[in-house]
Every structure is written in structure tokens, then in C-alpha cells.
Write a protein that holds these residues in place. Structure first.
Motif, PDB file in Angstrom:
ATOM      1  N   ASN A 112      19.821 -12.115  48.142  1.00 24.07           N
ATOM      2  CA  ASN A 112      20.381 -13.384  47.708  1.00 24.07           C
ATOM      3  C   ASN A 112      19.933 -13.561  46.263  1.00 24.07           C
ATOM      4  OD1 ASN A 112      21.392 -13.945  50.244  1.00 24.07           O
ATOM      5  ND2 ASN A 112      19.802 -15.414  50.767  1.00 24.07           N
ATOM      6  N   PHE A 113      20.842 -13.989  45.400  1.00 16.69           N
ATOM      7  CA  PHE A 113      20.528 -14.133  43.979  1.00 16.69           C
ATOM      8  C   PHE A 113      21.107 -15.449  43.488  1.00 16.69           C
ATOM      9  CE2 PHE A 113      21.495 -12.777  39.440  1.00 16.69           C
ATOM     10  CZ  PHE A 113      20.196 -12.985  39.010  1.00 16.69           C
ATOM     11  N   GLU A 114      20.233 -16.399  43.180  1.00 16.56           N
ATOM     12  CA  GLU A 114      20.680 -17.775  42.920  1.00 16.56           C
ATOM     13  C   GLU A 114      20.862 -18.070  41.440  1.00 16.56           C
ATOM     14  OE1 GLU A 114      16.464 -20.146  43.440  1.00 16.56           O
ATOM     15  OE2 GLU A 114      17.299 -19.055  45.146  1.00 16.56           O
ATOM     16  N   ASP A 115      21.686 -19.093  41.170  1.00 18.97           N
ATOM     17  CA  ASP A 115      21.981 -19.446  39.787  1.00 18.97           C
ATOM     18  C   ASP A 115      21.216 -20.658  39.275  1.00 18.97           C
ATOM     19  OD1 ASP A 115      23.366 -21.490  41.097  1.00 18.97           O
ATOM     20  OD2 ASP A 115      25.366 -20.817  40.470  1.00 18.97           O
ATOM     21  N   GLN A 116      20.363 -21.250  40.089  1.00 21.75           N
ATOM     22  CA  GLN A 116      19.556 -22.338  39.560  1.00 21.75           C
ATOM     23  C   GLN A 116      18.439 -21.775  38.691  1.00 21.75           C
ATOM     24  OE1 GLN A 116      16.822 -24.605  42.019  1.00 21.75           O
ATOM     25  NE2 GLN A 116      17.179 -23.196  43.726  1.00 21.75           N
ATOM     26  N   VAL A 117      17.958 -22.579  37.758  1.00 26.57           N
ATOM     27  CA  VAL A 117      16.843 -22.189  36.904  1.00 26.57           C
ATOM     28  C   VAL A 117      15.567 -22.399  37.705  1.00 26.57           C
ATOM     29  CG1 VAL A 117      15.630 -22.591  34.738  1.00 26.57           C
ATOM     30  CG2 VAL A 117      18.136 -22.850  34.842  1.00 26.57           C
ATOM     31  N   VAL A 118      14.989 -21.325  38.187  1.00 25.44           N
ATOM     32  CA  VAL A 118      13.806 -21.431  39.042  1.00 25.44           C
ATOM     33  C   VAL A 118      12.646 -21.994  38.226  1.00 25.44           C
ATOM     34  CG1 VAL A 118      12.167 -20.187  40.488  1.00 25.44           C
ATOM     35  CG2 VAL A 118      14.579 -19.488  40.450  1.00 25.44           C
ATOM     36  N   GLY A 120      12.784 -24.738  36.657  1.00 27.62           N
ATOM     37  CA  GLY A 120      13.314 -25.536  35.559  1.00 27.62           C
ATOM     38  C   GLY A 120      14.352 -26.521  36.046  1.00 27.62           C
ATOM     39  N   GLU A 121      15.266 -26.867  35.186  1.00 27.95           N
ATOM     40  CA  GLU A 121      16.288 -27.864  35.493  1.00 27.95           C
ATOM     41  C   GLU A 121      17.675 -27.241  35.487  1.00 27.95           C
ATOM     42  OE1 GLU A 121      15.705 -31.014  36.353  1.00 27.95           O
ATOM     43  OE2 GLU A 121      13.546 -30.699  36.154  1.00 27.95           O
ATOM     44  N   GLY A 122      18.505 -27.684  36.417  1.00 26.59           N
ATOM     45  CA  GLY A 122      19.907 -27.312  36.414  1.00 26.59           C
ATOM     46  C   GLY A 122      20.172 -25.861  36.769  1.00 26.59           C
ATOM     47  N   LEU A 123      21.394 -25.421  36.418  1.00 20.67           N
ATOM     48  CA  LEU A 123      21.836 -24.070  36.713  1.00 20.67           C
ATOM     49  C   LEU A 123      21.961 -23.267  35.425  1.00 20.67           C
ATOM     50  CD1 LEU A 123      24.759 -24.759  39.241  1.00 20.67           C
ATOM     51  CD2 LEU A 123      22.300 -24.675  39.677  1.00 20.67           C
ATOM     52  N   HIS A 124      21.837 -21.943  35.568  1.00 22.97           N
ATOM     53  CA  HIS A 124      22.089 -21.077  34.421  1.00 22.97           C
ATOM     54  C   HIS A 124      23.559 -21.186  34.025  1.00 22.97           C
ATOM     55  CE1 HIS A 124      18.240 -19.008  34.207  1.00 22.97           C
ATOM     56  NE2 HIS A 124      18.275 -18.830  35.515  1.00 22.97           N
ATOM     57  N   PRO A 125      23.863 -21.125  32.738  1.00 25.77           N
ATOM     58  CA  PRO A 125      25.274 -21.055  32.327  1.00 25.77           C
ATOM     59  C   PRO A 125      25.942 -19.856  32.986  1.00 25.77           C
ATOM     60  CG  PRO A 125      23.843 -21.388  30.422  1.00 25.77           C
ATOM     61  CD  PRO A 125      22.944 -21.098  31.590  1.00 25.77           C
ATOM     62  N   VAL A 126      27.238 -19.972  33.240  1.00 24.57           N
ATOM     63  CA  VAL A 126      27.955 -18.917  33.943  1.00 24.57           C
ATOM     64  C   VAL A 126      27.824 -17.578  33.233  1.00 24.57           C
ATOM     65  CG1 VAL A 126      30.239 -18.118  34.664  1.00 24.57           C
ATOM     66  CG2 VAL A 126      29.577 -20.496  35.038  1.00 24.57           C
ATOM     67  N   THR A 130      26.359 -14.274  35.046  1.00 26.74           N
ATOM     68  CA  THR A 130      27.212 -13.099  35.253  1.00 26.74           C
ATOM     69  C   THR A 130      26.628 -11.870  34.571  1.00 26.74           C
ATOM     70  OG1 THR A 130      28.612 -13.771  33.377  1.00 26.74           O
ATOM     71  CG2 THR A 130      29.335 -14.409  35.578  1.00 26.74           C
ATOM     72  N   ALA A 131      25.950 -12.058  33.467  1.00 26.09           N
ATOM     73  CA  ALA A 131      25.307 -10.917  32.804  1.00 26.09           C
ATOM     74  C   ALA A 131      24.211 -10.338  33.694  1.00 26.09           C
ATOM     75  CB  ALA A 131      24.725 -11.341  31.454  1.00 26.09           C
ATOM     76  N   ARG A 132      23.451 -11.205  34.343  1.00 25.24           N
ATOM     77  CA  ARG A 132      22.392 -10.707  35.235  1.00 25.24           C
ATOM     78  C   ARG A 132      23.006  -9.970  36.430  1.00 25.24           C
ATOM     79  NH1 ARG A 132      17.793 -14.792  36.701  1.00 25.24           N
ATOM     80  NH2 ARG A 132      19.477 -16.197  37.308  1.00 25.24           N
ATOM     81  N   ILE A 133      24.101 -10.500  36.970  1.00 19.26           N
ATOM     82  CA  ILE A 133      24.768  -9.825  38.087  1.00 19.26           C
ATOM     83  C   ILE A 133      25.275  -8.453  37.654  1.00 19.26           C
ATOM     84  CG2 ILE A 133      26.766  -9.898  39.634  1.00 19.26           C
ATOM     85  CD1 ILE A 133      26.410 -12.976  39.688  1.00 19.26           C
ATOM     86  N   PHE A 148      24.295  -5.056  48.267  1.00 19.61           N
ATOM     87  CA  PHE A 148      24.996  -6.317  48.521  1.00 19.61           C
ATOM     88  C   PHE A 148      24.338  -7.451  47.730  1.00 19.61           C
ATOM     89  CE2 PHE A 148      26.812  -9.941  50.542  1.00 19.61           C
ATOM     90  CZ  PHE A 148      28.008  -9.511  51.107  1.00 19.61           C
ATOM     91  N   ILE A 149      25.023  -7.898  46.690  1.00 16.76           N
ATOM     92  CA  ILE A 149      24.543  -9.015  45.872  1.00 16.76           C
ATOM     93  C   ILE A 149      25.197 -10.289  46.383  1.00 16.76           C
ATOM     94  CG2 ILE A 149      24.339  -9.964  43.551  1.00 16.76           C
ATOM     95  CD1 ILE A 149      24.835  -7.086  42.496  1.00 16.76           C
ATOM     96  N   ASN A 150      24.439 -11.076  47.108  1.00 15.18           N
ATOM     97  CA  ASN A 150      24.953 -12.331  47.649  1.00 15.18           C
ATOM     98  C   ASN A 150      24.718 -13.418  46.606  1.00 15.18           C
ATOM     99  OD1 ASN A 150      26.194 -13.739  49.771  1.00 15.18           O
ATOM    100  ND2 ASN A 150      24.235 -14.457  50.574  1.00 15.18           N
ATOM    101  N   ALA A 151      25.710 -13.640  45.762  1.00 13.97           N
ATOM    102  CA  ALA A 151      25.576 -14.564  44.639  1.00 13.97           C
ATOM    103  C   ALA A 151      25.588 -15.999  45.144  1.00 13.97           C
ATOM    104  CB  ALA A 151      26.697 -14.329  43.640  1.00 13.97           C
ATOM    105  N   ARG A 152      24.511 -16.690  44.878  1.00 15.74           N
ATOM    106  CA  ARG A 152      24.333 -18.047  45.401  1.00 15.74           C
ATOM    107  C   ARG A 152      24.492 -19.066  44.288  1.00 15.74           C
ATOM    108  NH1 ARG A 152      18.591 -20.237  48.045  1.00 15.74           N
ATOM    109  NH2 ARG A 152      18.442 -22.025  46.656  1.00 15.74           N
ATOM    110  N   THR A 153      25.279 -20.103  44.558  1.00 12.43           N
ATOM    111  CA  THR A 153      25.308 -21.236  43.652  1.00 12.43           C
ATOM    112  C   THR A 153      24.580 -22.406  44.290  1.00 12.43           C
ATOM    113  OG1 THR A 153      26.636 -22.700  42.276  1.00 12.43           O
ATOM    114  CG2 THR A 153      27.557 -22.136  44.433  1.00 12.43           C
ATOM    115  N   ASP A 154      23.772 -23.068  43.489  1.00 22.53           N
ATOM    116  CA  ASP A 154      22.969 -24.188  43.975  1.00 22.53           C
ATOM    117  C   ASP A 154      23.554 -25.541  43.600  1.00 22.53           C
ATOM    118  OD1 ASP A 154      20.389 -23.178  45.335  1.00 22.53           O
ATOM    119  OD2 ASP A 154      20.622 -21.865  43.615  1.00 22.53           O
TER     120      ASP A 154
END
Length: 257
Positions: A112-118, A120-126, A130-133, A148-154
Motif C-alpha cells: 500500500n502506498f499512500e499520498d498523504q504527507v506522512v 505533515g499536512e495534506g496530500l502530496h501534489p499529484v 506519480t513520480a514516486r509511483i 502490486f502497487i496499491n495506490a492509496r488516496t487519503d
């Protein structure tokens, strides 16, 4: 099966309308118990793995300890293993890919790979997410693993007011499309439980959609009808087990006077 075969088998379990059910584990012992109960694959929960070793969630458990847990599970269990890897312990694409590589070395076939700023605040910009993915996908491809990259949005997890979830669906769909184009294998939308909204996301997503069970969520059969391809339980199993442990221990101490 070797690791590459396990990765392909894990991906094949994700079928729209016939979801793979993952009752999340946190160590080799719970992996054995869940396997014996009939699991087809295994998945850790970040909160549970951290708590079992005395840490809080949010990448507070050291990376080495998390990787060691994955290695212990795969050493004694032949089922495919996906690891809840939060933000991959790096905000940079190359660092994230290098850290995921250590999980592949430990025998895992997915994250599982999440897009929130661990932390920190908010989510990473798209574009940053996507660059990390992309880097993770390229690294795994180079190793010959259909990882299997399970892309998670928070988006929904970070909005506690469920009445506002409908207003986040379009953004979630756009993030899902961007993650798919970057090499993601699945799309995880934790905390979303509204059936109509789940169905809308499943209908718009080219990726298999993952829903996390929590109070108020539809049951597995209903989620299947909505088009869900993966159902997970997050920290629920750990919390339930700890409550039973506390109750049993309290009864023992009470009886002992």
C-alpha cells in the motif's frame, strides 16, 4: 511458487465484483493463523505492525524493523504478502524506490502506498506522487516482478465529515487515473463507506478498487455488487485481538485477587 509467480497470483486475485478479502496481519504468528483460516493472500496493516512492536503509526517504526517483520512472515508462509508501506519512508522518488526494493528482497509482492504527507499536512501534489509511483514501478520491472502497487488516496481519510465525501469523489477519480497512468496496480480509498460513492469510483477506475472495512461500511457481498475488487480490514483485527487479550488478562488478575 517463486516470488514472481506469487506476484502474478496476487494480482490475479483482484477481480471487480469478486474481491479478494485481506484480514490484515502484523507478524508471522498472525500470518499463520489467518492462513489456516482460509486466506488466499496476506497483507499487513501499518498501524498494527507498529503497535505490535510498541510504536505509533506514521512511519514511527524503524524501516529496518518493518522489513524484518516482512522477512519473518515470508520465511514461514508461502502465501503472497503485501506490506502496508505508508509513504515508503521517503518523499523522493529514488528513495521511495530504494526502500521498496528492500521489501522485495524480504519477499513481499506488493505494497500500500499512500499520498498523504506522512508526519505533515495534506496530500502530496499529484505530480510528485506519480513520480514516486513511476520510480517504484521501474525498479520492480527491472527485477522482473509484477509488483502490486496499491495506490492509496487519503482524501476521505483526512475528511472526518462524511457528508463532505461526495465533494471529494471527482478529485479522487482524477488521482486514481493519474496513479494508473504512472504504473499503479490498484486504487485504495480508505474511509469511504457510502455505497453510491464507492460504486461511482469503481465505475470510473481502470484499476481494481480497494475498500477498507470499518463501522458503517457495506458488507463484502454488497461491496462486490458495487464493483470492489479488494476488501481489507486495516487495524481492526489488531484492535479486536488486543481487547480480547485485555479482557482475558483482567479476568485472571481479578480472580487472583
Amino acid at each position: 511458487m517463486n516470488q514472481a509467480e506469487k506476484a502474478r497470483a496476487f494480482g490475479a486475485l483482484h477481480q471487480k465484483g469478486n474481491p479478494v478479502v485481506l484480514y490484515n496481519i502484523w507478524d508471522a504468528g498472525t500470518a499463520k493463523a489467518v492462513t489456516e483460516a482460509g486466506a488466499k493472500a496476506l497483507a499487513t496493516g501499518s498501524w498494527s505492525v507498529a503497535a505490535a512492536q510498541g510504536y505509533g503509526d506514521g512511519q514511527k517504526i524503524p524501516l529496518d524493523a518493518l522489513v524484518a517483520t516482512a522477512r519473518q512472515i515470508t520465511a514461514v508462509n508461502d502465501l503472497p504478502l503485501s506490506v502496508d508501506f505508508e509513504g515508503a519512508y521517503s518523499t523522493e522518488p529514488a528513495g521511495a524506490a530504494a526502500n521498496v526494493a528492500t521489501l522485495i528482497d524480504a519477499g513481499a509482492v506488493g505494497i500500500n502506498f499512500e499520498d498523504q504527507v506522512v508526519g505533515g499536512e495534506g496530500l502530496h501534489p499529484v505530480d510528485k506522487q506519480t513520480a514516486r509511483i513511476r520510480f517504484i514501478r521501474e525498479m520492480a520491472h527491472g527485477r522482473g516482478i509484477a509488483f502490486f502497487i496499491n495506490a492509496r488516496t487519503d482524501l476521505f481519510l483526512r475528511e472526518g465529515d462524511q457528508s463532505k465525501h461526495a465533494g471529494l469523489v471527482d478529485e479522487a477519480i482524477e488521482r486514481g487515473k493519474a496513479y494508473a497512468a504512472s504504473g499503479a496496480s490498484g486504487f485504495f480509498v480508505p474511509w469511504l463507506i457510502d455505497p453510491a460513492l464507492i460504486e461511482k469510483i469503481c465505475g470510473a477506475s481502470t484499476l481494481p478498487v480497494n475498500i477498507m472495512m470499518r463501522p458503517g461500511a457495506p458488507d463484502v457481498k454488497t461491496l462486490a455488487r458495487l464493483g470492489v475488487a479488494r476488501v481489507s480490514y486495516g487495524p481492526g483485527p489488531y484492535r479486536a485481538m488486543m481487547e480480547k487479550l485485555k479482557e482475558a488478562a483482567a479476568a485472571v488478575y481479578a480472580a487472583a485477587g
